[in-house]
Design a protein around this motif. Sequence first.
Motif, PDB file in Angstrom:
ATOM      1  N   VAL A   5       1.017  -1.119  -0.008  1.00  0.00           N
ATOM      2  CA  VAL A   5       0.541  -0.258  -0.334  1.00  0.00           C
ATOM      3  C   VAL A   5       0.720   1.680  -0.022  1.00  0.00           C
ATOM      4  N   GLU A   6       0.352   2.422  -0.834  1.00  0.00           N
ATOM      5  CA  GLU A   6       1.554   3.002  -0.889  1.00  0.00           C
ATOM      6  C   GLU A   6       0.530   4.403  -0.575  1.00  0.00           C
ATOM      7  N   SER A   7       1.282   5.193  -0.539  1.00  0.00           N
ATOM      8  CA  SER A   7       0.914   6.645   0.300  1.00  0.00           C
ATOM      9  C   SER A   7       2.074   8.010   0.470  1.00  0.00           C
ATOM     10  N   GLY A   8       1.432   8.874   0.145  1.00  0.00           N
ATOM     11  CA  GLY A   8       2.038  10.759   0.331  1.00  0.00           C
ATOM     12  C   GLY A   8       2.359  11.015  -0.804  1.00  0.00           C
ATOM     13  N   GLY A   9       1.267  10.749  -1.222  1.00  0.00           N
ATOM     14  CA  GLY A   9       2.054  11.048  -3.034  1.00  0.00           C
ATOM     15  C   GLY A   9       0.681  12.914  -2.529  1.00  0.00           C
ATOM     16  N   GLY A  10       0.076  12.984  -3.114  1.00  0.00           N
ATOM     17  CA  GLY A  10      -0.457  14.393  -4.129  1.00  0.00           C
ATOM     18  C   GLY A  10       0.446  15.517  -5.037  1.00  0.00           C
ATOM     19  N   LEU A  11      -0.033  17.518  -4.180  1.00  0.00           N
ATOM     20  CA  LEU A  11       0.073  17.974  -5.345  1.00  0.00           C
ATOM     21  C   LEU A  11       1.287  18.531  -4.636  1.00  0.00           C
ATOM     22  N   VAL A  12       2.330  18.752  -5.920  1.00  0.00           N
ATOM     23  CA  VAL A  12       3.433  19.868  -5.391  1.00  0.00           C
ATOM     24  C   VAL A  12       4.196  20.850  -6.140  1.00  0.00           C
ATOM     25  N   GLN A  13       4.702  21.860  -6.063  1.00  0.00           N
ATOM     26  CA  GLN A  13       5.097  23.004  -6.848  1.00  0.00           C
ATOM     27  C   GLN A  13       6.626  22.279  -7.712  1.00  0.00           C
ATOM     28  N   ALA A  14       6.911  22.963  -8.589  1.00  0.00           N
ATOM     29  CA  ALA A  14       8.570  22.266  -9.074  1.00  0.00           C
ATOM     30  C   ALA A  14       9.449  22.978  -7.732  1.00  0.00           C
ATOM     31  N   GLY A  15       9.919  22.169  -8.329  1.00  0.00           N
ATOM     32  CA  GLY A  15      10.789  21.975  -6.725  1.00  0.00           C
ATOM     33  C   GLY A  15      10.841  21.905  -5.584  1.00  0.00           C
ATOM     34  N   GLY A  16       9.621  21.188  -4.899  1.00  0.00           N
ATOM     35  CA  GLY A  16       9.291  21.104  -4.050  1.00  0.00           C
ATOM     36  C   GLY A  16       9.641  19.454  -3.711  1.00  0.00           C
ATOM     37  N   LEU A  18       8.639  14.885  -2.097  1.00  0.00           N
ATOM     38  CA  LEU A  18       7.435  14.274  -1.372  1.00  0.00           C
ATOM     39  C   LEU A  18       8.396  13.023  -0.780  1.00  0.00           C
ATOM     40  N   ARG A  19       7.370  12.817   0.354  1.00  0.00           N
ATOM     41  CA  ARG A  19       8.308  11.297   0.918  1.00  0.00           C
ATOM     42  C   ARG A  19       6.841  10.206   0.429  1.00  0.00           C
ATOM     43  N   LEU A  20       7.338   9.304  -0.122  1.00  0.00           N
ATOM     44  CA  LEU A  20       6.297   8.147  -0.547  1.00  0.00           C
ATOM     45  C   LEU A  20       6.281   7.190   0.283  1.00  0.00           C
ATOM     46  N   ASN A  74      12.964  -2.266   7.362  1.00  0.00           N
ATOM     47  CA  ASN A  74      12.418  -3.544   7.601  1.00  0.00           C
ATOM     48  C   ASN A  74      11.888  -4.038   8.987  1.00  0.00           C
ATOM     49  N   ALA A  75      11.980  -3.304   9.759  1.00  0.00           N
ATOM     50  CA  ALA A  75      11.048  -3.890  10.818  1.00  0.00           C
ATOM     51  C   ALA A  75       9.695  -2.436  10.784  1.00  0.00           C
ATOM     52  N   LYS A  76       9.964  -1.769  10.375  1.00  0.00           N
ATOM     53  CA  LYS A  76       8.540  -1.283   9.752  1.00  0.00           C
ATOM     54  C   LYS A  76       7.939  -2.008   8.439  1.00  0.00           C
ATOM     55  N   ASN A  77       8.401  -2.615   7.466  1.00  0.00           N
ATOM     56  CA  ASN A  77       7.989  -2.935   6.427  1.00  0.00           C
ATOM     57  C   ASN A  77       7.754  -2.061   5.830  1.00  0.00           C
ATOM     58  N   THR A  78       8.621  -1.050   5.734  1.00  0.00           N
ATOM     59  CA  THR A  78       8.294  -0.521   4.617  1.00  0.00           C
ATOM     60  C   THR A  78       9.545   0.254   3.533  1.00  0.00           C
ATOM     61  N   VAL A  79       8.979   0.331   2.279  1.00  0.00           N
ATOM     62  CA  VAL A  79      10.167   1.211   1.603  1.00  0.00           C
ATOM     63  C   VAL A  79       9.468   2.404   1.186  1.00  0.00           C
ATOM     64  N   TYR A  80      10.838   2.809   1.785  1.00  0.00           N
ATOM     65  CA  TYR A  80      10.157   4.687   1.185  1.00  0.00           C
ATOM     66  C   TYR A  80      10.987   5.798  -0.307  1.00  0.00           C
ATOM     67  N   LEU A  81      10.090   6.607  -0.957  1.00  0.00           N
ATOM     68  CA  LEU A  81      11.186   7.608  -1.686  1.00  0.00           C
ATOM     69  C   LEU A  81      10.640   8.690  -1.403  1.00  0.00           C
ATOM     70  N   GLN A  82      11.770   9.146  -1.173  1.00  0.00           N
ATOM     71  CA  GLN A  82      11.833  10.346  -0.818  1.00  0.00           C
ATOM     72  C   GLN A  82      12.644  10.827  -2.079  1.00  0.00           C
ATOM     73  N   MET A  83      11.487  12.006  -2.811  1.00  0.00           N
ATOM     74  CA  MET A  83      11.609  12.806  -4.144  1.00  0.00           C
ATOM     75  C   MET A  83      11.880  14.700  -3.568  1.00  0.00           C
ATOM     76  N   ASN A  84      13.004  14.699  -4.259  1.00  0.00           N
ATOM     77  CA  ASN A  84      13.507  16.430  -4.062  1.00  0.00           C
ATOM     78  C   ASN A  84      13.783  17.210  -5.464  1.00  0.00           C
ATOM     79  N   SER A  85      13.851  17.660  -5.572  1.00  0.00           N
ATOM     80  CA  SER A  85      13.791  18.882  -6.638  1.00  0.00           C
ATOM     81  C   SER A  85      12.661  18.329  -7.653  1.00  0.00           C
ATOM     82  N   LEU A  86      11.176  18.332  -7.479  1.00  0.00           N
ATOM     83  CA  LEU A  86      10.745  17.761  -8.554  1.00  0.00           C
ATOM     84  C   LEU A  86      10.453  18.300  -9.550  1.00  0.00           C
ATOM     85  N   LYS A  87       9.910  18.098 -10.879  1.00  0.00           N
ATOM     86  CA  LYS A  87       9.585  19.009 -12.017  1.00  0.00           C
ATOM     87  C   LYS A  87       8.241  18.521 -12.117  1.00  0.00           C
TER      88      LYS A  87
END
Length: 124
Positions: A5-16, A18-20, A74-87
Amino acid sequence: QVQLVESGGGLVQAGGSLRLSCAASGGTFSNYAMGWFRQAPEKEREFVGSISWHGSRINYADSVKGRFTISRDNAKNTVYLQMNSLKPGDTAVYYCAASTVGPGITVPGLYRYWGQGTEVTVSS
């Protein structure tokens, strides 16, 4: 059977930023290499990056290298995607996926389990 189950998406301005997050259940999380993919409208699903079972090997698509960071807990059974400088070109539905084949896999067909996706929109 692994559920993702993914979460964390949304609307962000360029350069902002998000962490999924992708939460896994129903299996032994550390048995799976994890990948992130994205799919923009009318485009094929695209590899973003992957991380090995214990995080020692991480691969990125050239298009996100230096801007995106994958990690896992792995202790939280979670993988993350930190996204910076979004375009605006990063706008897509982002999916996490689990593979038993191994790390560094860029082909979607070699991932066994998929989440439902979370939408990311980057405005200019």
